[in-house]
Motif scaffolding. Structure first.
Motif, PDB file in Angstrom:
ATOM      1  N   TRP A   1       0.816  -1.211   0.000  1.00 59.11           N
ATOM      2  CA  TRP A   1       0.000   0.000   0.000  1.00 59.11           C
ATOM      3  C   TRP A   1       0.854   1.267   0.000  1.00 59.11           C
ATOM      4  CZ3 TRP A   1      -4.937   1.504  -0.600  1.00 59.11           C
ATOM      5  CH2 TRP A   1      -5.238   2.805  -0.236  1.00 59.11           C
ATOM      6  N   ASP A   2       1.774   1.408   0.951  1.00 60.16           N
ATOM      7  CA  ASP A   2       2.583   2.622   1.092  1.00 60.16           C
ATOM      8  C   ASP A   2       3.624   2.669  -0.012  1.00 60.16           C
ATOM      9  OD1 ASP A   2       1.169   3.297   3.347  1.00 60.16           O
ATOM     10  OD2 ASP A   2       2.681   2.610   4.752  1.00 60.16           O
ATOM     11  N   ARG A   3       3.322   3.430  -1.069  1.00 61.49           N
ATOM     12  CA  ARG A   3       4.250   3.532  -2.190  1.00 61.49           C
ATOM     13  C   ARG A   3       3.928   4.767  -3.013  1.00 61.49           C
ATOM     14  NH1 ARG A   3       2.025   0.985  -7.130  1.00 61.49           N
ATOM     15  NH2 ARG A   3      -0.081   0.291  -6.660  1.00 61.49           N
ATOM     16  N   GLU A   4       4.816   5.086  -3.945  1.00 63.69           N
ATOM     17  CA  GLU A   4       4.596   6.217  -4.845  1.00 63.69           C
ATOM     18  C   GLU A   4       3.902   5.724  -6.114  1.00 63.69           C
ATOM     19  OE1 GLU A   4       7.027   9.801  -7.039  1.00 63.69           O
ATOM     20  OE2 GLU A   4       7.985   7.848  -6.852  1.00 63.69           O
ATOM     21  N   ILE A   5       2.932   6.512  -6.580  1.00 66.55           N
ATOM     22  CA  ILE A   5       2.236   6.235  -7.830  1.00 66.55           C
ATOM     23  C   ILE A   5       2.365   7.483  -8.691  1.00 66.55           C
ATOM     24  CG2 ILE A   5       0.005   5.744  -8.907  1.00 66.55           C
ATOM     25  CD1 ILE A   5      -0.821   4.495  -6.182  1.00 66.55           C
TER      26      ILE A   5
ATOM     27  N   VAL B   1      -7.462   8.018  -7.812  1.00 60.85           N
ATOM     28  CA  VAL B   1      -6.402   7.192  -7.240  1.00 60.85           C
ATOM     29  C   VAL B   1      -6.522   7.333  -5.726  1.00 60.85           C
ATOM     30  CG1 VAL B   1      -4.672   9.041  -7.414  1.00 60.85           C
ATOM     31  CG2 VAL B   1      -3.920   6.687  -7.184  1.00 60.85           C
ATOM     32  N   ASP B   2      -6.513   6.245  -5.002  1.00 65.39           N
ATOM     33  CA  ASP B   2      -6.668   6.301  -3.552  1.00 65.39           C
ATOM     34  C   ASP B   2      -5.361   6.782  -2.926  1.00 65.39           C
ATOM     35  OD1 ASP B   2      -7.306   5.982  -0.895  1.00 65.39           O
ATOM     36  OD2 ASP B   2      -8.307   4.074  -1.197  1.00 65.39           O
TER      37      ASP B   2
ATOM     38  N   VAL C   1       0.020  14.567  -2.528  1.00 56.96           N
ATOM     39  CA  VAL C   1       0.150  14.623  -3.987  1.00 56.96           C
ATOM     40  C   VAL C   1       1.043  15.799  -4.353  1.00 56.96           C
ATOM     41  CG1 VAL C   1      -1.110  14.938  -6.150  1.00 56.96           C
ATOM     42  CG2 VAL C   1      -2.145  13.622  -4.307  1.00 56.96           C
ATOM     43  N   ARG C   2       1.899  15.583  -5.353  1.00 57.52           N
ATOM     44  CA  ARG C   2       2.769  16.657  -5.874  1.00 57.52           C
ATOM     45  C   ARG C   2       2.645  16.706  -7.387  1.00 57.52           C
ATOM     46  NH1 ARG C   2       8.283  15.156  -5.055  1.00 57.52           N
ATOM     47  NH2 ARG C   2       7.509  13.045  -4.963  1.00 57.52           N
ATOM     48  N   LEU C   3       2.730  17.895  -7.934  1.00 53.71           N
ATOM     49  CA  LEU C   3       2.839  18.075  -9.381  1.00 53.71           C
ATOM     50  C   LEU C   3       4.314  17.964  -9.718  1.00 53.71           C
ATOM     51  CD1 LEU C   3       1.695  18.904 -12.186  1.00 53.71           C
ATOM     52  CD2 LEU C   3       2.058  21.277 -11.478  1.00 53.71           C
TER      53      LEU C   3
ATOM     54  N   PHE D   1       1.730  13.792 -12.148  1.00 57.55           N
ATOM     55  CA  PHE D   1       1.557  13.891 -10.703  1.00 57.55           C
ATOM     56  C   PHE D   1       2.160  12.684 -10.000  1.00 57.55           C
ATOM     57  CE2 PHE D   1      -1.733  16.447 -12.582  1.00 57.55           C
ATOM     58  CZ  PHE D   1      -1.782  17.566 -11.769  1.00 57.55           C
ATOM     59  N   SER D   2       2.559  12.910  -8.756  1.00 62.52           N
ATOM     60  CA  SER D   2       3.076  11.845  -7.911  1.00 62.52           C
ATOM     61  C   SER D   2       2.213  11.778  -6.658  1.00 62.52           C
ATOM     62  CB  SER D   2       4.530  12.134  -7.518  1.00 62.52           C
ATOM     63  OG  SER D   2       4.947  11.242  -6.505  1.00 62.52           O
TER      64      SER D   2
END
Length: 173
Positions: free
Chosen positions: A105-109, A125-126, A133-135, A167-168
């Motif tokens: 679950w704990d990860r970057e998308i 996205v959950d 969230v970052r641009l 986005f991240s």
């Protein structure tokens, strides 16, 4: 036809608890100010689904609704879901008890979200309760400014006014 923001700020009594109506107009994210740390929906008033963590929730900014969810909400009583308890660091989150996601679950998308023809677009996205969230990169000639032409909630990222970007999501439970 112009949209409207539907909020009834004056709480009323619902079986001994304050109740507030909060609704998402035209499928847009809406925030309703409440003095509560947690809430539960007691009556759904929309045809659109009201699903906790996806189309409604409570965070430090208050009660939020999205994607057409509209309903009557009350403060969550003590004891909470899953037999948990409130955390001592005053962030209002429940600790212990209940369901937890798997180890991945704990990860970057990373993903792209685009406002075509300057229209509002929601990219689902959950993010998770402690995510952010970052641009990473603006892909459009139009400005991408947080809280103006893009923003996010636990359910995902929205863009508008021609903003297109990479986005991240740092997803955290």
């Amino acid at each position: 036809m112009a949209g409207f923001l539907w909020v009834e700020p004056a709480p009323v009594l619902a079986q001994g608890r304050d109740m507030i109506r909060c609704g998402s107009a035209d499928g847009r994210f809406t925030r309703c100010q409440v003095p509560w740390r947690d809430a539960e929906i007691i009556r759904q008033e929309s045809n659109s689904p009201c699903t906790r963590g996806q189309t409604w929730g409570v965070d430090r900014g208050g009660l939020w609704v999205d994607r057409g969810c509209r309903g009557q909400f009350v403060e969550m009583g003590r004891g909470g879901w899953g037999g948990g308890r409130r955390d001592d660091d005053d962030d209002g989150r429940w600790q212990g008890g209940g369901w937890r996601p798997g180890p991945d679950w704990d990860r970057e998308i990373r993903f792209q979200c685009e406002s075509n023809d300057e229209r509002y677009q929601f990219c689902q996205v959950d993010v998770g309760g402690r995510g952010r969230v970052r641009l990473l990169r603006q892909l459009s000639g139009r400005a991408c400014e947080e809280d103006y032409s893009w923003g996010w909630n636990r359910a995902g990222v929205w863009v508008a006014k021609g903003c297109r970007g990479l986005f991240s999501v740092d997803r955290r439970w």
